[in-house]
Scaffold this motif. Structure first.
Motif, PDB file in Angstrom:
ATOM      1  N   GLY A  43       0.793  -1.236   0.000  1.00 59.27           N
ATOM      2  CA  GLY A  43       0.000   0.000   0.000  1.00 59.27           C
ATOM      3  C   GLY A  43       0.822   1.281   0.000  1.00 59.27           C
ATOM      4  N   ALA A  44       2.144   1.190  -0.176  1.00 60.99           N
ATOM      5  CA  ALA A  44       2.987   2.393  -0.157  1.00 60.99           C
ATOM      6  C   ALA A  44       2.877   3.144  -1.485  1.00 60.99           C
ATOM      7  CB  ALA A  44       4.439   2.001   0.093  1.00 60.99           C
ATOM      8  N   GLY A  45       3.069   4.464  -1.434  1.00 64.66           N
ATOM      9  CA  GLY A  45       3.044   5.293  -2.643  1.00 64.66           C
ATOM     10  C   GLY A  45       4.460   5.667  -3.047  1.00 64.66           C
ATOM     11  N   ILE A  46       5.012   4.968  -4.029  1.00 64.61           N
ATOM     12  CA  ILE A  46       6.405   5.224  -4.444  1.00 64.61           C
ATOM     13  C   ILE A  46       6.448   5.411  -5.960  1.00 64.61           C
ATOM     14  CG2 ILE A  46       8.791   4.349  -4.411  1.00 64.61           C
ATOM     15  CD1 ILE A  46       7.869   2.371  -2.197  1.00 64.61           C
ATOM     16  N   ASP A  47       7.083   6.499  -6.402  1.00 61.23           N
ATOM     17  CA  ASP A  47       7.298   6.739  -7.834  1.00 61.23           C
ATOM     18  C   ASP A  47       8.786   6.730  -8.133  1.00 61.23           C
ATOM     19  OD1 ASP A  47       4.799   6.981  -8.900  1.00 61.23           O
ATOM     20  OD2 ASP A  47       4.627   9.126  -8.381  1.00 61.23           O
ATOM     21  N   GLY A  48       9.125   6.447  -9.390  1.00 63.20           N
ATOM     22  CA  GLY A  48      10.527   6.505  -9.812  1.00 63.20           C
ATOM     23  C   GLY A  48      11.286   5.222  -9.514  1.00 63.20           C
ATOM     24  N   VAL A  49      10.563   4.143  -9.277  1.00 66.87           N
ATOM     25  CA  VAL A  49      11.212   2.870  -8.928  1.00 66.87           C
ATOM     26  C   VAL A  49      12.171   2.447 -10.047  1.00 66.87           C
ATOM     27  CG1 VAL A  49      10.800   0.423  -8.450  1.00 66.87           C
ATOM     28  CG2 VAL A  49       9.240   2.160  -7.530  1.00 66.87           C
ATOM     29  N   GLY A  50      13.389   2.108  -9.664  1.00 70.69           N
ATOM     30  CA  GLY A  50      14.394   1.689 -10.652  1.00 70.69           C
ATOM     31  C   GLY A  50      15.224   2.863 -11.159  1.00 70.69           C
ATOM     32  N   THR A  51      14.928   4.078 -10.686  1.00 75.03           N
ATOM     33  CA  THR A  51      15.727   5.247 -11.083  1.00 75.03           C
ATOM     34  C   THR A  51      16.460   5.795  -9.853  1.00 75.03           C
ATOM     35  OG1 THR A  51      14.143   7.007 -10.548  1.00 75.03           O
ATOM     36  CG2 THR A  51      13.832   5.861 -12.657  1.00 75.03           C
ATOM     37  N   GLY A  52      17.276   6.813 -10.083  1.00 76.33           N
ATOM     38  CA  GLY A  52      18.027   7.418  -8.990  1.00 76.33           C
ATOM     39  C   GLY A  52      17.239   8.481  -8.242  1.00 76.33           C
ATOM     40  N   LEU A  70      13.692   8.750  -6.195  1.00 75.68           N
ATOM     41  CA  LEU A  70      12.472   8.111  -5.690  1.00 75.68           C
ATOM     42  C   LEU A  70      11.601   9.176  -5.026  1.00 75.68           C
ATOM     43  CD1 LEU A  70      14.135   4.974  -4.017  1.00 75.68           C
ATOM     44  CD2 LEU A  70      12.709   4.963  -6.077  1.00 75.68           C
ATOM     45  N   THR A  71      10.306   9.137  -5.325  1.00 73.35           N
ATOM     46  CA  THR A  71       9.373  10.055  -4.665  1.00 73.35           C
ATOM     47  C   THR A  71       8.367   9.205  -3.903  1.00 73.35           C
ATOM     48  OG1 THR A  71       9.616  11.496  -6.557  1.00 73.35           O
ATOM     49  CG2 THR A  71       7.845  12.032  -5.048  1.00 73.35           C
ATOM     50  N   VAL A  72       8.231   9.516  -2.611  1.00 75.63           N
ATOM     51  CA  VAL A  72       7.368   8.699  -1.758  1.00 75.63           C
ATOM     52  C   VAL A  72       6.249   9.574  -1.201  1.00 75.63           C
ATOM     53  CG1 VAL A  72       7.319   7.222   0.301  1.00 75.63           C
ATOM     54  CG2 VAL A  72       9.407   7.362  -1.068  1.00 75.63           C
ATOM     55  N   GLN A  73       5.013   9.142  -1.380  1.00 78.47           N
ATOM     56  CA  GLN A  73       3.887   9.815  -0.720  1.00 78.47           C
ATOM     57  C   GLN A  73       3.553   8.976   0.504  1.00 78.47           C
ATOM     58  OE1 GLN A  73       2.974  12.679  -1.866  1.00 78.47           O
ATOM     59  NE2 GLN A  73       3.922  12.539  -3.908  1.00 78.47           N
ATOM     60  N   GLY A  74       3.809   9.532   1.699  1.00 78.87           N
ATOM     61  CA  GLY A  74       3.598   8.766   2.927  1.00 78.87           C
ATOM     62  C   GLY A  74       2.134   8.394   3.134  1.00 78.87           C
ATOM     63  N   VAL A  75       1.906   7.245   3.721  1.00 79.95           N
ATOM     64  CA  VAL A  75       0.538   6.824   4.074  1.00 79.95           C
ATOM     65  C   VAL A  75       0.507   6.556   5.580  1.00 79.95           C
ATOM     66  CG1 VAL A  75      -0.031   5.825   1.808  1.00 79.95           C
ATOM     67  CG2 VAL A  75       1.092   4.398   3.532  1.00 79.95           C
ATOM     68  N   SER A  76      -0.707   6.557   6.181  1.00 85.83           N
ATOM     69  CA  SER A  76      -0.759   6.403   7.639  1.00 85.83           C
ATOM     70  C   SER A  76      -0.571   4.950   8.070  1.00 85.83           C
ATOM     71  CB  SER A  76      -2.056   6.973   8.200  1.00 85.83           C
ATOM     72  OG  SER A  76      -3.132   6.328   7.571  1.00 85.83           O
ATOM     73  N   ARG A  77      -0.952   4.019   7.199  1.00 87.67           N
ATOM     74  CA  ARG A  77      -0.663   2.618   7.543  1.00 87.67           C
ATOM     75  C   ARG A  77      -0.483   1.780   6.288  1.00 87.67           C
ATOM     76  NH1 ARG A  77      -4.645  -1.196   8.159  1.00 87.67           N
ATOM     77  NH2 ARG A  77      -3.525  -2.114   9.903  1.00 87.67           N
ATOM     78  N   LEU A  78       0.242   0.686   6.464  1.00 88.19           N
ATOM     79  CA  LEU A  78       0.420  -0.272   5.374  1.00 88.19           C
ATOM     80  C   LEU A  78      -0.332  -1.547   5.740  1.00 88.19           C
ATOM     81  CD1 LEU A  78       4.242   0.096   4.592  1.00 88.19           C
ATOM     82  CD2 LEU A  78       2.341   1.058   3.290  1.00 88.19           C
ATOM     83  N   HIS A  79      -0.640  -2.344   4.733  1.00 88.76           N
ATOM     84  CA  HIS A  79      -1.308  -3.616   5.010  1.00 88.76           C
ATOM     85  C   HIS A  79      -0.397  -4.796   4.655  1.00 88.76           C
ATOM     86  CE1 HIS A  79      -2.045  -3.695   0.698  1.00 88.76           C
ATOM     87  NE2 HIS A  79      -2.589  -2.485   0.787  1.00 88.76           N
ATOM     88  N   GLY A  80      -0.867  -5.996   4.904  1.00 87.44           N
ATOM     89  CA  GLY A  80      -0.067  -7.193   4.621  1.00 87.44           C
ATOM     90  C   GLY A  80       0.025  -7.462   3.123  1.00 87.44           C
ATOM     91  N   ALA A  81       0.886  -8.385   2.748  1.00 86.20           N
ATOM     92  CA  ALA A  81       1.053  -8.749   1.332  1.00 86.20           C
ATOM     93  C   ALA A  81       1.780 -10.085   1.248  1.00 86.20           C
ATOM     94  CB  ALA A  81       1.866  -7.677   0.597  1.00 86.20           C
ATOM     95  N   THR A  82       1.759 -10.655   0.054  1.00 87.77           N
ATOM     96  CA  THR A  82       2.568 -11.846  -0.232  1.00 87.77           C
ATOM     97  C   THR A  82       3.480 -11.478  -1.388  1.00 87.77           C
ATOM     98  OG1 THR A  82       0.853 -13.344   0.512  1.00 87.77           O
ATOM     99  CG2 THR A  82       2.479 -14.265  -0.995  1.00 87.77           C
ATOM    100  N   TYR A  83       4.749 -11.776  -1.246  1.00 87.79           N
ATOM    101  CA  TYR A  83       5.716 -11.302  -2.245  1.00 87.79           C
ATOM    102  C   TYR A  83       6.808 -12.354  -2.440  1.00 87.79           C
ATOM    103  CZ  TYR A  83       8.527  -8.065  -4.911  1.00 87.79           C
ATOM    104  OH  TYR A  83       9.228  -7.480  -5.924  1.00 87.79           O
ATOM    105  N   ALA A  84       7.241 -12.537  -3.705  1.00 85.28           N
ATOM    106  CA  ALA A  84       8.314 -13.514  -3.993  1.00 85.28           C
ATOM    107  C   ALA A  84       9.649 -12.789  -4.128  1.00 85.28           C
ATOM    108  CB  ALA A  84       8.002 -14.267  -5.280  1.00 85.28           C
ATOM    109  N   VAL A  85      10.643 -13.229  -3.364  1.00 84.35           N
ATOM    110  CA  VAL A  85      11.988 -12.638  -3.400  1.00 84.35           C
ATOM    111  C   VAL A  85      12.603 -12.898  -4.771  1.00 84.35           C
ATOM    112  CG1 VAL A  85      14.284 -12.710  -2.323  1.00 84.35           C
ATOM    113  CG2 VAL A  85      12.233 -13.151  -0.928  1.00 84.35           C
ATOM    114  N   MET A  86      13.255 -11.876  -5.342  1.00 80.83           N
ATOM    115  CA  MET A  86      13.888 -12.038  -6.671  1.00 80.83           C
ATOM    116  C   MET A  86      15.025 -13.062  -6.617  1.00 80.83           C
ATOM    117  SD  MET A  86      16.363  -8.659  -6.923  1.00 80.83           S
ATOM    118  CE  MET A  86      17.434  -9.344  -8.178  1.00 80.83           C
ATOM    119  N   PRO A  87      15.374 -13.666  -7.768  1.00 81.61           N
ATOM    120  CA  PRO A  87      16.520 -14.590  -7.783  1.00 81.61           C
ATOM    121  C   PRO A  87      17.831 -13.846  -7.531  1.00 81.61           C
ATOM    122  CG  PRO A  87      15.550 -14.353  -9.986  1.00 81.61           C
ATOM    123  CD  PRO A  87      14.672 -13.592  -9.053  1.00 81.61           C
ATOM    124  N   ASP A  88      18.786 -14.541  -6.984  1.00 75.72           N
ATOM    125  CA  ASP A  88      20.042 -13.913  -6.542  1.00 75.72           C
ATOM    126  C   ASP A  88      20.982 -13.670  -7.730  1.00 75.72           C
ATOM    127  OD1 ASP A  88      22.553 -13.319  -5.328  1.00 75.72           O
ATOM    128  OD2 ASP A  88      21.810 -14.228  -3.475  1.00 75.72           O
TER     129      ASP A  88
END
Ligand code: UD1
Length: 427
Positions: A211-220, A222-240
């Motif tokens: 639920g985070a607000g982040i722009d510019g991912v992958g660039t030098g 990053l712009t973040v719009q703060g939120v009051s709370r985040l929620h849970g998620a399921t995410y797969a870790v990238m290969p090494d």
């Protein structure tokens, strides 16, 4: 003390499954502190560093459930629930074992308004300060005190507030820490000269899924719009990508042919071009990356720099590979000042390497010879394994606990493609 014994000279042939990335998994685990809902990570590697962080999170009050705990399980699933943070102290005893534990600082501060974290230890590859982490947190309003080996950070009443951070040097860890703090800060945060390593992209994607607000991912920037709370998620870790590169070196130095299952060419940056220049044939397949090397490698020049340039975490392994290439290679280490500790050990195996300042000149030799050697840090240890795979006779590698920090089931993976490698001792 356990040791690894390698009897070299066997071309590697077959398939190696690439594990989840250590350097992505560690910050992702710290992100669990940011929400009281469960965060589930898939494709988690089995590594000592992951165990250390689990231990730390647990003592902050995070409950952890791990599926796939048998030694033969790849890609474990870890669910973390930080329902209640019971302690905001990260003690010396745990932090000294691994530098990445400092990544709890930003999340604890954002979630609880305060954190006390021991100054970190970790691999002995230079002084490695955390001044940039602290400078960035101060820009979000944190008050920082340093006492008796601990950093105490306190957020203003009402929590962290967005701000602008302009990093004078690119730092992976500082970018991760501030990103995790900024997602819960009030208002907008701009991070200039942010690191853009694939592991940061992985973290940003997971935070977005929470639920985070982040722009510019992958660039030098990053712009973040703060939120009051985040929620849970399921995410797969990238290969090494560093494990991938390490096994490419191992395949190339033995003149073998190996498919690296799950490897992602688009996360490798300048490393793939460097391999190609050195004469390694690399092709993307539907399942990953196919590596072939039929002829003698050629010497090349490498200079380490932030992503997408050549990573410092591949420098030692490349040096081992180039030590028996045709001609000379010049390697420049521009990220860490003390990252040539593998040079004397490779020298014991017959490599011809001279270091002047941060530059190493490697003159390729026709053959390496097995010898007893000492692992000094994680990637240096892997460089000795790579050299041992090509060397004539037996290489005995001591202090292999470094390898267990970052390479999942190393001997199993290498034996399965024909290497003569075993672990002895222990207890
Ligand atoms: C991360 C990786 C590590 C890799 C390194 C560089 C993890 C867990 N570790 O480490 O494997 O070798 O990136 O790609 O992901 N610096 C400062 N002050 C700071 C922070 C860093 O001066 O506050 C300097 C360091 O000394 C170094 C450079 O910045 O010279 C880059 O370090 P950084 O990117 O922060 O490395 P880590 O995040 O510690």
């Amino acid at each position: 003390m356990e040791k690894i014994i390698v009897r070299g000279g066997k071309p590697l042939q077959g398939k190696i499954r690439i594990s989840g990335a250590k350097n992505a998994a560690l910050p992702l685990m710290c992100a669990s502190i940011l929400t009281d809902e469960p965060l589930t990570l898939r494709n988690l590697p089995r590594l000592a560093d992951i165990d250390t962080l689990q231990h730390l999170l647990n003592q902050h009050g995070v409950s952890l459930t791990l599926e796939g705990s048998r030694p033969e399980d790849f890609g474990r699933v870890l669910t973390m629930k930080a329902g209640n943070i019971t302690s905001t102290l990260a003690p010396y005893d745990i932090v000294r074992r691994m530098r990445a534990t400092v990544l709890v600082l930003g999340p604890l501060l954002a979630r609880c308004g305060e954190a006390t974290v021991s100054l970190p230890g970790g691999c002995a590859i230079g002084t490695r300060p955390i001044d940039l982490h602290l400078m960035a947190l101060e820009k979000l309003g944190a008050k920082i005190e340093l006492t008796a080996g601990y950093v105490k950070a306190i957020a203003p009443k009402g929590g962290l507030v967005g701000g602008t951070i302009n990093f004078p040097t690119v730092s992976v860890g500082a970018t991760e820490n501030i990103l995790m703090a900024a997602v819960l800060a009030r208002g907008e945060t701009v991070i200039e000269n942010a690191a853009c390593e694939p592991e940061i992209v992985d973290l940003a994607h997971c935070l977005q899924a929470m639920g985070a607000g982040i722009d510019g991912v992958g660039t030098g920037r990053l712009t973040v719009q703060g939120v009051s709370r985040l929620h849970g998620a399921t995410y797969a870790v990238m290969p090494d990508r560093i494990e991938t590169g390490s096994y490419i070196c191992a395949t190339a130095i033995t003149g073998g042919e190996v498919e690296l299952l799950g490897a992602r060419a688009n996360t490798m940056g300048a490393v793939l071009q460097a391999f190609e220049l050195a004469g390694v044939v690399i092709n993307e397949t539907v399942n990953g990356i196919l590596v072939k090397c039929g002829s003698r490698l050629r010497g090349i020049n490498i200079s380490t720099a932030p992503y997408p340039s050549f990573p410092t975490d591949m420098q030692a392994q490349f040096m081992a590979m180039l030590s028996c290439a045709e001609g000379a290679s010049v390697i420049t280490e521009s990220i860490f000042e003390n990252r040539y500790m593998h040079v004397p050990e490779l020298g014991r195996m017959g490599a011809d390497i001279t270091v002047r300042g941060n530059t190493a000149t490697v003159r390729g030799v026709a053959e390496l010879n097995g010898a007893p050697v000492m692992a000094t840090d994680l990637r240096a240890s892997m460089s000795l394994v790579i050299a041992g795979l090509a060397a004539k006779g037996e290489t005995i590698i001591n202090r292999i606990y470094h390898l267990d920090r970052g390479y999942e089931r190393l001997e199993d993976k290498l034996s399965a493609v024909g290497a003569d490698i075993e672990r002895i001792g222990g207890g």
